[in-house]
Design a protein around this motif. Structure first.
Motif, short mmCIF file in Angstrom:
data_model
loop_
_atom_site.label_atom_id
_atom_site.label_comp_id
_atom_site.label_asym_id
_atom_site.label_seq_id
_atom_site.Cartn_x
_atom_site.Cartn_y
_atom_site.Cartn_z
N VAL A 65 0.89 -1.16 0.00
CA VAL A 65 0.00 0.00 0.00
C VAL A 65 0.93 1.21 0.00
N ASN A 66 0.87 2.00 -1.06
CA ASN A 66 1.81 3.12 -1.22
C ASN A 66 3.26 2.64 -1.08
N GLU A 67 3.56 1.54 -1.74
CA GLU A 67 4.90 0.97 -1.85
C GLU A 67 5.46 0.35 -0.58
N ILE A 68 4.65 0.22 0.46
CA ILE A 68 5.09 -0.43 1.70
C ILE A 68 4.09 -1.54 2.00
N SER A 69 4.60 -2.75 2.28
CA SER A 69 3.68 -3.86 2.53
C SER A 69 2.88 -3.63 3.81
N ILE A 70 1.70 -4.21 3.83
CA ILE A 70 0.84 -4.13 5.02
C ILE A 70 1.59 -4.68 6.23
N LEU A 71 2.31 -5.78 6.05
CA LEU A 71 3.05 -6.39 7.15
C LEU A 71 4.16 -5.48 7.66
N GLU A 72 4.88 -4.83 6.75
CA GLU A 72 5.95 -3.92 7.17
C GLU A 72 5.38 -2.76 7.97
N ARG A 73 4.23 -2.26 7.58
CA ARG A 73 3.58 -1.19 8.34
C ARG A 73 3.23 -1.66 9.75
N LEU A 74 2.71 -2.88 9.84
CA LEU A 74 2.36 -3.44 11.14
C LEU A 74 3.60 -3.62 12.01
N LEU A 75 4.66 -4.16 11.44
CA LEU A 75 5.91 -4.34 12.20
C LEU A 75 6.44 -3.02 12.73
N SER A 76 6.36 -1.99 11.91
CA SER A 76 6.81 -0.66 12.33
C SER A 76 5.99 -0.16 13.52
N SER A 77 4.68 -0.37 13.47
CA SER A 77 3.82 0.05 14.58
C SER A 77 4.14 -0.72 15.85
N LEU A 78 4.33 -2.03 15.73
CA LEU A 78 4.66 -2.84 16.90
C LEU A 78 6.01 -2.44 17.49
N GLN A 79 6.98 -2.19 16.62
CA GLN A 79 8.30 -1.76 17.08
C GLN A 79 8.20 -0.42 17.82
N HIS A 86 5.89 0.68 19.54
CA HIS A 86 5.27 0.49 20.85
C HIS A 86 5.97 -0.58 21.68
N ASN A 87 7.21 -0.91 21.32
CA ASN A 87 8.10 -1.77 22.11
C ASN A 87 7.62 -3.20 22.29
N PHE A 88 6.95 -3.75 21.28
CA PHE A 88 6.61 -5.17 21.33
C PHE A 88 7.89 -5.97 21.15
N ASN A 89 8.00 -7.10 21.87
CA ASN A 89 9.21 -7.91 21.76
C ASN A 89 8.95 -9.34 21.29
N ARG A 90 7.68 -9.68 21.11
CA ARG A 90 7.35 -11.04 20.67
C ARG A 90 6.20 -10.97 19.67
N LEU A 91 6.35 -11.72 18.58
CA LEU A 91 5.31 -11.82 17.56
C LEU A 91 5.05 -13.29 17.29
N LYS A 94 12.74 -10.01 13.85
CA LYS A 94 12.68 -8.84 12.98
C LYS A 94 12.26 -7.64 13.82
N ARG A 95 12.91 -6.53 13.58
CA ARG A 95 12.60 -5.27 14.28
C ARG A 95 12.55 -5.45 15.80
N GLY A 96 13.47 -6.24 16.33
CA GLY A 96 13.57 -6.44 17.77
C GLY A 96 12.57 -7.41 18.36
N MET A 97 11.83 -8.11 17.52
CA MET A 97 10.82 -9.05 18.01
C MET A 97 11.23 -10.48 17.69
N ASP A 98 11.14 -11.34 18.70
CA ASP A 98 11.29 -12.78 18.46
C ASP A 98 10.01 -13.26 17.80
N ILE A 99 10.16 -14.12 16.79
CA ILE A 99 8.99 -14.55 16.02
C ILE A 99 8.81 -16.05 16.13
N THR A 100 7.59 -16.45 16.46
CA THR A 100 7.19 -17.85 16.54
C THR A 100 6.07 -18.07 15.54
#
Length: 186
Positions: free
Chosen positions: A43-57, A59-64, A83-89
């Motif tokens: 969306v406007n050259e940025i993936s929906i997921l990348e936008r979400l990751l940026s928002s979570l980062q 707000h200091n989320f550490n686990r996804l 990714k972006r400081g979050m451990d991913i499971t």
């Protein structure tokens, strides 16, 4: 009494785990999703997921925790294990073609043992919207517009959710459309 104290302690701590529901086929966005998972559509050259990751980062989320299904490898390759400081499971839904988000949530029941933010992978929103969602037992809602369908909630005079509904039922100003972001305690 002790359980109440524990809950109070948990409620004072911001939520730092997010559960991302990303198993769906995204068929309504075809042909954009023919070869790409819905959350990786730009969306406007940025993936929906990348936008979400940026928002979570922000707000200091550490686990996804991500529930995958359709084109799971694309999302797994994009995110990796951190990714972006979050451990991913990852959790894979073998029945993603015939089930819905409630099943995806159910699959995560043994993986998440702390308060968490439940969010669907196809949402584009302003990062500030998460500010009020950082503590357990909250639901993001919007005023119902005539074109909206899907899950709604009724709100009582104390601004608490009274009930969930499959579709809008009233126009009395007490019913709101859910926007598929929930902050939940376990």
């Amino acid at each position: 009494m002790k359980k109440s104290t524990i809950y109070t302690d948990l409620a004072s701590e911001p939520v730092r785990t997010a559960l991302l529901l990303a198993a769906g086929t995204g068929s309504r966005l075809a042909p954009l999703t023919d070869n790409t998972p819905k959350c990786l559509v730009a969306v406007n050259e940025i993936s929906i997921l990348e936008r979400l990751l940026s928002s979570l980062q922000e707000h200091n989320f550490n686990r996804l925790v991500v529930v995958l299904g359709h084109q799971a490898d694309c999302i797994r390759d994009y995110l990796g294990t951190r990714k972006r400081g979050m451990d991913i499971t990852y959790i894979t839904s073998p029945l993603y073609k015939t089930t819905n988000n409630i099943y995806s949530l159910w699959l995560a029941r043994d993986i998440i043992n702390e308060p968490f933010l439940l969010i669907e992978s196809d949402l584009v929103f302003d990062t500030d919207m998460l500010t009020d969602m950082l503590y357990p037992d909250r639901v993001a809602v919007a005023k119902i517009e005539p074109w909206m369908n899907g899950t709604t909630v009724t709100i009582n005079n104390l601004m608490e959710v009274d009930a969930f509904h499959c579709e809008p039922e009233t126009t009395d100003g007490q019913q709101y459309k859910t926007v598929n972001i929930y902050s939940l305690s376990t």
